[in-house]
Design an enzyme around this catalytic site. Structure first.
Site, PDB file in Angstrom:
ATOM      1  N   TRP A  73       1.134  -1.399   0.223  1.00 57.10           N
ATOM      2  CA  TRP A  73       0.107  -0.135  -0.031  1.00 57.10           C
ATOM      3  C   TRP A  73       0.965   0.956  -0.215  1.00 57.10           C
ATOM      4  O   TRP A  73       1.500   1.633   0.909  1.00 57.10           O
ATOM      5  CB  TRP A  73      -1.490   0.143   1.218  1.00 57.10           C
ATOM      6  CG  TRP A  73      -2.046   1.265   1.351  1.00 57.10           C
ATOM      7  CD1 TRP A  73      -2.683   1.341   0.646  1.00 57.10           C
ATOM      8  CD2 TRP A  73      -1.786   2.326   1.910  1.00 57.10           C
ATOM      9  NE1 TRP A  73      -3.645   2.232   0.697  1.00 57.10           N
ATOM     10  CE2 TRP A  73      -2.830   2.998   1.906  1.00 57.10           C
ATOM     11  CE3 TRP A  73      -0.748   2.820   2.547  1.00 57.10           C
ATOM     12  CZ2 TRP A  73      -3.557   3.779   1.755  1.00 57.10           C
ATOM     13  CZ3 TRP A  73      -1.275   4.753   2.711  1.00 57.10           C
ATOM     14  CH2 TRP A  73      -2.028   4.816   2.525  1.00 57.10           C
ATOM     15  N   LYS A 490     -19.490   3.381   5.163  1.00 55.70           N
ATOM     16  CA  LYS A 490     -19.402   2.475   4.603  1.00 55.70           C
ATOM     17  C   LYS A 490     -19.953   2.666   2.436  1.00 55.70           C
ATOM     18  O   LYS A 490     -19.171   1.794   2.126  1.00 55.70           O
ATOM     19  CB  LYS A 490     -20.689   1.094   4.714  1.00 55.70           C
ATOM     20  CG  LYS A 490     -20.737   0.320   6.006  1.00 55.70           C
ATOM     21  CD  LYS A 490     -19.651  -1.281   5.833  1.00 55.70           C
ATOM     22  CE  LYS A 490     -18.138  -0.424   5.994  1.00 55.70           C
ATOM     23  NZ  LYS A 490     -17.857   0.496   7.284  1.00 55.70           N
ATOM     24  N   LYS A 608      -6.961  -2.611   4.596  1.00 60.93           N
ATOM     25  CA  LYS A 608      -7.405  -2.643   6.149  1.00 60.93           C
ATOM     26  C   LYS A 608      -6.906  -2.665   6.870  1.00 60.93           C
ATOM     27  O   LYS A 608      -7.990  -2.232   7.923  1.00 60.93           O
ATOM     28  CB  LYS A 608      -8.047  -4.167   6.497  1.00 60.93           C
ATOM     29  CG  LYS A 608      -8.305  -4.946   7.052  1.00 60.93           C
ATOM     30  CD  LYS A 608     -10.267  -4.827   6.830  1.00 60.93           C
ATOM     31  CE  LYS A 608     -10.803  -5.486   8.389  1.00 60.93           C
ATOM     32  NZ  LYS A 608     -12.438  -4.413   8.440  1.00 60.93           N
TER      33      LYS A 608
HETATM   34  C1  AGP Z   1     -13.576   0.909   8.584  1.00 58.74           C
HETATM   35  O1  AGP Z   1     -14.753   0.063   7.308  1.00 58.74           O
HETATM   36  C2  AGP Z   1     -12.688   1.002   7.586  1.00 58.74           C
HETATM   37  N1  AGP Z   1     -12.472  -0.257   6.762  1.00 58.74           N
HETATM   38  C3  AGP Z   1     -11.773   1.826   8.142  1.00 58.74           C
HETATM   39  O2  AGP Z   1     -12.354   3.279   8.385  1.00 58.74           O
HETATM   40  C4  AGP Z   1     -11.179   1.128  10.101  1.00 58.74           C
HETATM   41  O3  AGP Z   1     -12.592   1.231  10.483  1.00 58.74           O
HETATM   42  C5  AGP Z   1     -10.622   2.289  10.744  1.00 58.74           C
HETATM   43  O4  AGP Z   1      -9.142   1.956   9.535  1.00 58.74           O
HETATM   44  C6  AGP Z   1      -9.788   1.982  11.974  1.00 58.74           C
HETATM   45  O5  AGP Z   1      -9.283   0.375  11.572  1.00 58.74           O
HETATM   46  P1  AGP Z   1      -9.296  -0.413  13.154  1.00 58.74           P
HETATM   47  O6  AGP Z   1     -10.902  -0.788  13.024  1.00 58.74           O
HETATM   48  O7  AGP Z   1      -8.653  -1.102  12.623  1.00 58.74           O
HETATM   49  O8  AGP Z   1      -8.749   0.142  13.971  1.00 58.74           O
END
Ligand code: AGP
Length: 613
Positions: A73, A490, A608
């Site tokens: 990434w 979302k 992710k």
């Molecule tokens: C949520 O759909 C996203 N992919 C992103 O906002 C995620 O919630 C955020 O990066 C926090 O991640 P974590 O809960 O693993 O800390």
């Protein structure tokens, strides 16, 4: 946000590495590569997904029993062939894969160029390979392992690293500071990965590297040391996840699988923690600190993204059920403003991955200032879960889809249980009320199942009508306001449609100007105590020809008559409603994204786990 793998043993390393990278692709997928030692040091890498790397490796008939791999990434340098990992030193004898950010790479790069070194890429990672080689070849009597340590001491920033040297063809060197790295211990073979998913099909024995540690790995042994060369004995943990938990199980996407897993993941989150018979809740992970929570002056909750939305639900829950003042903070804002927090305060961090850099930094900042730091995480063994003073795991199982779904509902369940336990300990919830709460909580999995069974088709049809809408507005009040934000996120992150979530009453202060017949407006009207007010908001939308999608309770006929489209969900207690109202929004965003041909599990530009700042 990148994924790292390594292997040494008797298997075909190319196959193990490629398979492992596919399991890590959700962490980042703009380019990928592997390095193998098979008499010589061979690198295959390029822009694009792991499948491209697989084709290239097959075409070049790569083989070997030892190697490292990386799926990227991009942080420094655009996603292209030359910037993809692994990066080689100038002589081509050293290969490095890296997850993290080297903050002083410009300074180091200038120094190395002044010493005559030439660079191929725009990445920060390449300086690691070059710096190690510079030290190793120019310093008398320095072993390669010492050269790595000396190089890492000059680096400011974060790293999860795997390093090869053709001169030590049986070894893989790994090091960790701020980006996760695990060692899988097999029978005469070793596995390295950024998380457990590439390892679990081969072994369930893992060693978690901590910050400031490195390891020298061969097929039959590993030595863990600090960067200051002090040997360490690390605990070997048993992984609790299984292979099928990380497979798609027949679903077209991980995200849909994880949406439909929610009846079970919510039940798993409660298992062993709610006692319907005795109307009590037991959260073992915070048992030792529950008195500190009871006496806390306030609770600050810090998180990012979807976890920040569950934190907002937590604010309503703790203040309603336990009368504990709560402040919710974006972790990234909290950590940089010298926060006013200290002894007597509680910081609660929420993180699905347990690796989000900003959330981890917020945790460390609060700990330094003397606050008690608790965590709600989904990944056992994750950095945040290991650094908090205590915490509660959500037990939602591996969440592979980049868009968080089951982790959100599991986080809300944990927050509900924490708030109920706190309220009861503070004498604010009678045993009859507790009985009612717990009885309803135990019915939630079935209610989620009901929504999935009865609304999926309706929502799929509805999605086809809105697939090409340019914008969306999501409105909610009270417990439905954080759900409005979550629904908008979302949609944004997987369909690339711009969407905003707002407190419904706030619409009058500006956003109402956006509403016309082209604007779909999703209203979440499932909380009893704000329903009248929501009706007037809906009237305001209708008066401006907004296209209204309403998430309502079964008998909310008033809103049903007003809305263009309705999704009815079972009734529940207001403070539990986010567990139900979010489900249709998850499905709506999923089907719209699929209709738009988007990559639902690996949306563009995302990863992710955001382990960089
Ligand atoms: C949520 O759909 C996203 N992919 C992103 O906002 C995620 O919630 C955020 O990066 C926090 O991640 P974590 O809960 O693993 O800390």
């Amino acid at each position: 946000m990148c994924g790292i793998v390594g292997y040494v043993g008797d298997r075909d390393a190319t196959e193990v590495l490629i398979k492992g990278l596919k399991r890590l692709e959700y962490r980042g997928y703009d380019s990928a590569g592997i390095a193998l030692i098979d008499g010589k040091l061979i690198v295959q890498k390029g822009k694009g997904k792991v499948i491209n790397l697989e084709k290239g490796s097959k075409k070049n008939n790569l083989s070997g029993k030892l190697g490292i791999g990386h799926t990227r990434w991009a942080t420094h340098g655009e996603p292209n062939d030359v910037n993809s990992h692994p990066h080689l030193s100038e002589t081509g004898k050293i290969a490095v894969v890296h997850n993290g950010i080297i903050e002083n790479y410009n300074t180091l790069k200038k120094q190395l160029i002044e010493r005559g070194r030439t660079f191929q890429s725009q990445t920060d990672t390449e300086i690691i390979a070059q710096l190690i080689e510079e030290i190793y070849t120019k310093s008398k009597g320095v072993t390669f392992e010492q050269a790595i340590r000396l190089a890492l001491k000059q680096i400011v920033g974060t790293y999860g690293l795997a390093i090869l040297n053709i001169e030590t063809p049986d070894k893989i060197y790994i090091a960790r500071k701020g980006s996760p790295l695990l060692l899988g211990v097999g029978e005469n073979e070793m596995f390295i990965a950024s998380d457990a998913s590439p390892i679990v099909e081969y072994t369930n024995k893992v060693v978690y590297l901590d910050d400031g540690e490195m390891a020298i790995v061969t097929r039959s042994n590993y030595e863990v040391k600090t960067i200051d060369d002090s040997p360490l004995t690390k605990e070997v943990h048993e992984l609790a996840i299984s292979l099928d938990a990380i497979e798609k199980a027949g679903y077209p996407h991980f995200m849909l699988k994880e949406i439909f897993e929610q009846p079970r993941s919510i039940a798993d989150c409660m298992r062993g923690r709610i006692d319907v018979e005795n109307s009590s809740i037991l959260l073992g992970g915070i048992e030792d600190v529950i008195d500190d929570l009871v006496n806390a002056k306030r609770i600050v909750i810090a998180a990012c993204g979807t976890s920040w939305h569950s934190a907002l639900v937590g604010e309503y829950l703790f203040e309603q059920l336990a009368k504990t003042p709560v402040e919710v903070e974006y972790a990234s804002e909290f950590r940089y403003r010298d926060p006013l927090i200290g002894k007597g305060d509680v910081l609660l961090v929420i993180s699905q991955s347990g690796e989000t850099a900003d959330t981890l930094a917020a945790l460390r900042e609060a700990q330094e200032k003397g606050a008690l730091v608790l965590g709600i995480c989904n990944v056992v063994g994750s950095t945040i879960s290991r650094e908090t003073d205590a915490g509660v795991f959500t037990h939602a199982g591996p969440e592979i889809g980049v868009a968080s779904t089951k982790a959100f509902t599991a986080q809300v369940v944990v927050l509900i249980m924490m708030a109920l336990e706190l309220g009861q300990r503070k004498g604010l919830i009678s045993s009859d009320e507790m009985k009612r709460y717990i009885a309803e909580l135990s019915r939630i999995p079935a209610k989620v199942e009901h929504i999935l069974e009865h609304s999926d088709d309706t929502i799929k049809k509805m999605a086809s009508l809105f697939t090409y809408a340019p914008n969306f507005l999501y409105l909610g009040r009270s417990y439905s306001f954080p759900v409005a934000l979550e629904g908008a996120l979302k949609l944004k992150e997987i369909s690339y449609i711009h969407a905003e979530g707002y407190p419904a009453a706030e619409m009058k202060h500006g956003p109402i100007a956006l509403i016309d017949e082209m604007m779909p407006v999703v209203v979440i009207a499932a909380t009893d105590h704000t329903n009248d007010k929501m009706v007037s908001n809906i009237e305001e939308v209708k008066a401006r020809k907004g296209r209204l999608i309403a998430i309502i309770n079964d008998e909310n006929t008033e809103v049903k008559d007003l809305a263009d489209f309705c999704v009815s969900i079972p009734n529940t207690i207001d403070c539990f409603s986010p567990l139900l109202t979010v489900i249709p929004l998850q499905l709506l965003s999923y089907y719209i994204a699929v209709n738009r041909g988007c990559n639902v599990d690996q949306p563009r530009n995302l990863a992710k786990s955001v382990t960089v700042e």
